[in-house]
Design a protein around this motif. Sequence first.
Motif, mmCIF file in Angstrom:
data_model
loop_
_atom_site.group_PDB
_atom_site.id
_atom_site.type_symbol
_atom_site.label_atom_id
_atom_site.label_comp_id
_atom_site.label_asym_id
_atom_site.label_seq_id
_atom_site.Cartn_x
_atom_site.Cartn_y
_atom_site.Cartn_z
ATOM 1 N N GLU A 175 0.100 1.401 3.275
ATOM 2 C CA GLU A 175 1.213 1.927 4.067
ATOM 3 C C GLU A 175 0.693 2.834 5.185
ATOM 4 N N ALA A 176 -0.292 3.683 4.852
ATOM 5 C CA ALA A 176 -0.877 4.570 5.854
ATOM 6 C C ALA A 176 -1.537 3.752 6.963
ATOM 7 N N ASP A 177 -2.231 2.686 6.579
ATOM 8 C CA ASP A 177 -2.876 1.811 7.559
ATOM 9 C C ASP A 177 -1.824 1.138 8.440
ATOM 10 N N ALA A 178 -0.733 0.705 7.830
ATOM 11 C CA ALA A 178 0.345 0.069 8.587
ATOM 12 C C ALA A 178 0.974 1.055 9.570
ATOM 13 N N MET A 179 1.155 2.301 9.124
ATOM 14 C CA MET A 179 1.735 3.318 10.000
ATOM 15 C C MET A 179 0.807 3.643 11.158
ATOM 16 N N HIS A 180 -0.502 3.579 10.908
ATOM 17 C CA HIS A 180 -1.466 3.727 12.002
ATOM 18 C C HIS A 180 -1.189 2.690 13.087
ATOM 19 N N LEU A 181 -1.091 1.443 12.653
ATOM 20 C CA LEU A 181 -0.904 0.347 13.607
ATOM 21 C C LEU A 181 0.461 0.420 14.288
ATOM 22 N N LEU A 182 1.478 0.839 13.522
ATOM 23 C CA LEU A 182 2.815 0.954 14.109
ATOM 24 C C LEU A 182 2.844 2.062 15.156
ATOM 25 N N THR A 183 2.115 3.153 14.883
ATOM 26 C CA THR A 183 1.990 4.218 15.879
ATOM 27 C C THR A 183 1.295 3.689 17.121
ATOM 28 N N ASP A 184 0.305 2.836 16.900
ATOM 29 C CA ASP A 184 -0.415 2.223 18.017
ATOM 30 C C ASP A 184 0.526 1.360 18.862
ATOM 31 N N VAL A 227 0.217 -7.577 19.130
ATOM 32 C CA VAL A 227 -0.705 -7.843 18.011
ATOM 33 C C VAL A 227 -0.521 -6.803 16.905
ATOM 34 N N ASN A 228 -0.491 -5.532 17.290
ATOM 35 C CA ASN A 228 -0.369 -4.474 16.288
ATOM 36 C C ASN A 228 0.981 -4.501 15.573
ATOM 37 N N PHE A 229 2.024 -4.893 16.286
ATOM 38 C CA PHE A 229 3.344 -4.983 15.653
ATOM 39 C C PHE A 229 3.333 -6.055 14.566
ATOM 40 N N VAL A 230 2.776 -7.214 14.877
ATOM 41 C CA VAL A 230 2.722 -8.312 13.903
ATOM 42 C C VAL A 230 1.895 -7.911 12.682
ATOM 43 N N ILE A 231 0.712 -7.337 12.921
ATOM 44 C CA ILE A 231 -0.167 -6.942 11.811
ATOM 45 C C ILE A 231 0.467 -5.827 10.987
ATOM 46 N N SER A 232 1.091 -4.846 11.650
ATOM 47 C CA SER A 232 1.702 -3.723 10.922
ATOM 48 C C SER A 232 2.850 -4.187 10.041
ATOM 49 N N MET A 233 3.624 -5.175 10.495
ATOM 50 C CA MET A 233 4.724 -5.696 9.686
ATOM 51 C C MET A 233 4.195 -6.406 8.435
ATOM 52 N N ILE A 234 3.083 -7.122 8.592
ATOM 53 C CA ILE A 234 2.452 -7.790 7.442
ATOM 54 C C ILE A 234 1.970 -6.744 6.440
ATOM 55 N N LEU A 235 1.334 -5.691 6.948
ATOM 56 C CA LEU A 235 0.818 -4.636 6.080
ATOM 57 C C LEU A 235 1.945 -3.863 5.386
ATOM 58 N N LEU A 236 3.013 -3.567 6.133
ATOM 59 C CA LEU A 236 4.140 -2.833 5.552
ATOM 60 C C LEU A 236 4.816 -3.635 4.447
ATOM 61 N N LYS A 237 4.976 -4.925 4.689
ATOM 62 C CA LYS A 237 5.591 -5.793 3.688
ATOM 63 C C LYS A 237 4.759 -5.822 2.414
ATOM 64 N N THR A 238 3.434 -5.927 2.564
ATOM 65 C CA THR A 238 2.552 -5.960 1.401
ATOM 66 C C THR A 238 2.503 -4.598 0.713
ATOM 67 N N SER A 239 2.532 -3.507 1.501
ATOM 68 C CA SER A 239 2.477 -2.166 0.914
ATOM 69 C C SER A 239 3.712 -1.887 0.066
ATOM 70 N N LYS A 240 4.865 -2.367 0.503
ATOM 71 C CA LYS A 240 6.089 -2.173 -0.277
ATOM 72 C C LYS A 240 6.068 -3.028 -1.545
ATOM 73 N N LYS A 241 5.532 -4.238 -1.403
ATOM 74 C CA LYS A 241 5.461 -5.145 -2.547
ATOM 75 C C LYS A 241 4.506 -4.628 -3.609
ATOM 76 N N THR A 242 3.390 -4.027 -3.172
ATOM 77 C CA THR A 242 2.356 -3.555 -4.103
ATOM 78 C C THR A 242 2.415 -2.052 -4.324
ATOM 79 N N ASP A 243 3.312 -1.364 -3.599
ATOM 80 C CA ASP A 243 3.457 0.096 -3.711
ATOM 81 C C ASP A 243 2.133 0.801 -3.407
ATOM 82 N N SER A 244 1.501 0.402 -2.290
ATOM 83 C CA SER A 244 0.189 0.926 -1.916
ATOM 84 C C SER A 244 0.304 1.958 -0.802
ATOM 85 N N ILE A 245 0.003 3.234 -1.103
ATOM 86 C CA ILE A 245 0.051 4.298 -0.104
ATOM 87 C C ILE A 245 -1.045 4.120 0.943
ATOM 88 N N ALA A 246 -2.217 3.599 0.537
ATOM 89 C CA ALA A 246 -3.324 3.395 1.478
ATOM 90 C C ALA A 246 -2.958 2.329 2.507
#
Length: 296
Positions: free
Chosen positions: A142-151, A121-140
């Motif tokens: 990206e940090a949330d995505a890295m949280h989930l990826l660490t999880d 679950v966390n892998f799928v959600i983190s990939m969605i967040l990372l993709k959006t963070s790169k598209k929107t250049d959002s550090i917040a």
Amino acid sequence: MNKQKCALLSIFSNSALIFFKVIAGILMGSVSVISEAIHSSIDLLASIVAFFSIKAASKAEDAGHPFGHGKYENVSGFVEALLILLAAALIVYQAIKRMFQGGTVENVGAGIFVMLLAAVVNFVISMILLKTSKKTDSIALEADAMHLLTDVYTSIGVFIGLILLQITKIPIIDPITAIVVAVLIVRTSINLIKKSLNDLVDSKLPDDDITKIINILDSHMEITRYHSLKTRKSGPTREINVNVHVFANESLIDAHSLSDKIEEEIKNIFPGNSYVMIHLEPEIPINLINQHSKAI
């Protein structure tokens, strides 16, 4: 999917996983599974912080914030990194406590299933967040995505630890696995702290970004030279100031048109909003300078 919807998705997924991990950890008496529940709880708090920071950062500039509210995202990234460190400290505390107090782990199969589910679950959600963070250049985001990826990594670590525990029946494997999880979390936190602080202290843009700006300036033959290039980043917004010289006999209309064109080209190469300030200066030809000197 926009940034706010992604942040909400993270909140909902973390809430569900916390529920399953807490139930499994209590039923099993496993410190590594409970440590994962603690990690997810911190992730949930971080997701809430990210959601509100993204909402605040999306506000338009106003009298109090003439350059916009982008740095709310940088502050959020820093806070989230500190929360990751807190999660690591709590996990280490629980693990060391278990080492000294001892204890048995039961229903290992349930824990294995929950950890595998959490990782997927966390892998799928983190990939969605990372993709959006790169598209929107959002550090917040990206940090949330890295949280989930660490999880994801820590869930896999606990998953492997529980399998070893089931095979070997050695209880100390459980707290050792939790400490390994904490080390991975600390590593992610340090990287996020560095990245968020970099923009908070107004560091220049990365060399690749500066090269893109210079290439645009070099492509205009009307520019005789340029200097005082200053850059910084505020959330997803880049701020660029540069002094550009054009010939003194250039008309005001042509010079202004050139300035607008450079500004538009720079904005087009970066995602999100960019503030570009072009300061035009006259380049006086040498022969005119000599003529002026002779007249004096």
